[in-house]
Design a protein around this motif. Sequence first.
Motif, short mmCIF file in Angstrom:
data_model
loop_
_atom_site.label_atom_id
_atom_site.label_comp_id
_atom_site.label_asym_id
_atom_site.label_seq_id
_atom_site.Cartn_x
_atom_site.Cartn_y
_atom_site.Cartn_z
N PHE A 207 40.27 -29.89 68.14
CA PHE A 207 39.97 -29.73 66.54
C PHE A 207 38.41 -29.78 66.28
O PHE A 207 37.75 -30.74 66.28
CB PHE A 207 40.59 -30.91 65.98
CG PHE A 207 42.22 -31.07 66.17
CD1 PHE A 207 43.16 -30.35 65.98
CD2 PHE A 207 42.63 -32.11 67.39
CE1 PHE A 207 44.49 -30.47 66.20
CE2 PHE A 207 43.99 -32.30 67.81
CZ PHE A 207 44.69 -31.39 67.10
N ASP A 208 38.12 -28.60 65.97
CA ASP A 208 36.79 -28.49 65.49
C ASP A 208 35.70 -28.94 66.70
O ASP A 208 34.48 -29.29 66.34
CB ASP A 208 36.25 -29.18 64.04
CG ASP A 208 36.89 -28.49 62.90
OD1 ASP A 208 36.95 -27.57 62.99
OD2 ASP A 208 37.36 -29.36 62.13
N GLY A 209 35.82 -28.87 67.77
CA GLY A 209 35.21 -29.26 68.80
C GLY A 209 34.71 -30.84 69.02
O GLY A 209 34.05 -31.35 69.67
N LYS A 210 35.42 -31.54 68.14
CA LYS A 210 35.03 -32.90 67.93
C LYS A 210 36.10 -34.04 68.42
O LYS A 210 35.92 -35.04 68.62
CB LYS A 210 34.49 -33.25 66.60
CG LYS A 210 33.39 -32.53 66.17
CD LYS A 210 33.26 -32.60 64.66
CE LYS A 210 32.08 -31.74 64.26
NZ LYS A 210 31.73 -31.72 62.75
N GLU A 211 37.54 -33.64 68.48
CA GLU A 211 38.55 -34.40 68.70
C GLU A 211 39.57 -33.45 69.19
O GLU A 211 39.57 -32.38 69.27
CB GLU A 211 39.14 -35.04 67.15
CG GLU A 211 40.29 -35.89 67.38
CD GLU A 211 40.73 -36.36 66.20
OE1 GLU A 211 41.38 -37.59 66.08
OE2 GLU A 211 40.34 -36.11 64.94
N ARG B 114 38.56 -27.19 60.14
CA ARG B 114 37.51 -26.62 59.18
C ARG B 114 36.85 -25.39 59.90
O ARG B 114 36.90 -24.39 59.22
CB ARG B 114 36.41 -27.38 58.65
CG ARG B 114 36.90 -28.75 57.83
CD ARG B 114 36.63 -28.78 56.61
NE ARG B 114 36.77 -29.70 55.50
CZ ARG B 114 37.83 -29.81 54.89
NH1 ARG B 114 38.70 -28.71 55.00
NH2 ARG B 114 38.15 -30.91 54.27
N GLN B 115 36.66 -25.39 61.23
CA GLN B 115 35.94 -24.28 61.92
C GLN B 115 36.64 -23.69 63.03
O GLN B 115 36.70 -22.48 63.35
CB GLN B 115 34.69 -24.91 62.21
CG GLN B 115 33.61 -25.47 61.27
CD GLN B 115 32.27 -25.88 61.72
OE1 GLN B 115 32.32 -26.64 63.01
NE2 GLN B 115 31.42 -25.99 61.02
N SER B 116 37.29 -24.52 64.03
CA SER B 116 37.98 -23.90 64.98
C SER B 116 39.15 -24.73 65.58
O SER B 116 38.94 -26.15 65.35
CB SER B 116 36.86 -23.88 66.18
OG SER B 116 36.29 -25.10 66.62
#
Length: 170
Positions: free
Chosen positions: A101-105, A22-24
């Motif tokens: 992935f979105d700084g989370k995964e 979604r974001q990065s």
Amino acid sequence: MTEYIADTDHYNKVLAQVANVRQSLWIGTADIKDLYVKVGASTMPFLAVIALLVGRGVAVQLIHAKEPGSNFREDFDKYPVLYDRLERVLCPRVHFKMMVFDGKEVYIGSANLTGAGIGMKSADKRNFEAGILTDDPAIVERVVAQFDDVWMGRHCKTCKRRGYCSDPIN
């Protein structure tokens, strides 16, 4: 969640994550080629997927070790949105393979961004690959830090491979 990823799972579980960003999206790879992915009943270049993400406002950063081949270049030239909005740097020392992935995964493992590595090649033609996909905050933090260090050129001033670097980051 931490999951061991092997062989075809790279395509089915890791590459499938790209469309959900979604974001990065941060990608680090030693090698990148004209990779293709299935979208519904059709097949499209991975760069088309990246162009769609960039067009939606997703920040995509790509670190790779060398200039890709002519097939990749031809695909790249088909997506003008990538000229100005895909951020990429070259670093001849990059050998890691990672996606954030979105700084989370994150995915970390052996698969390059090639058809035989992470792409849609059949089981009897693809490389034997291994890695992990995780959202463990401690691992995500370390992967993000390593990617960011290279992205920002923190190693460039003291790099002993600077003579092989076509475009030093700093």
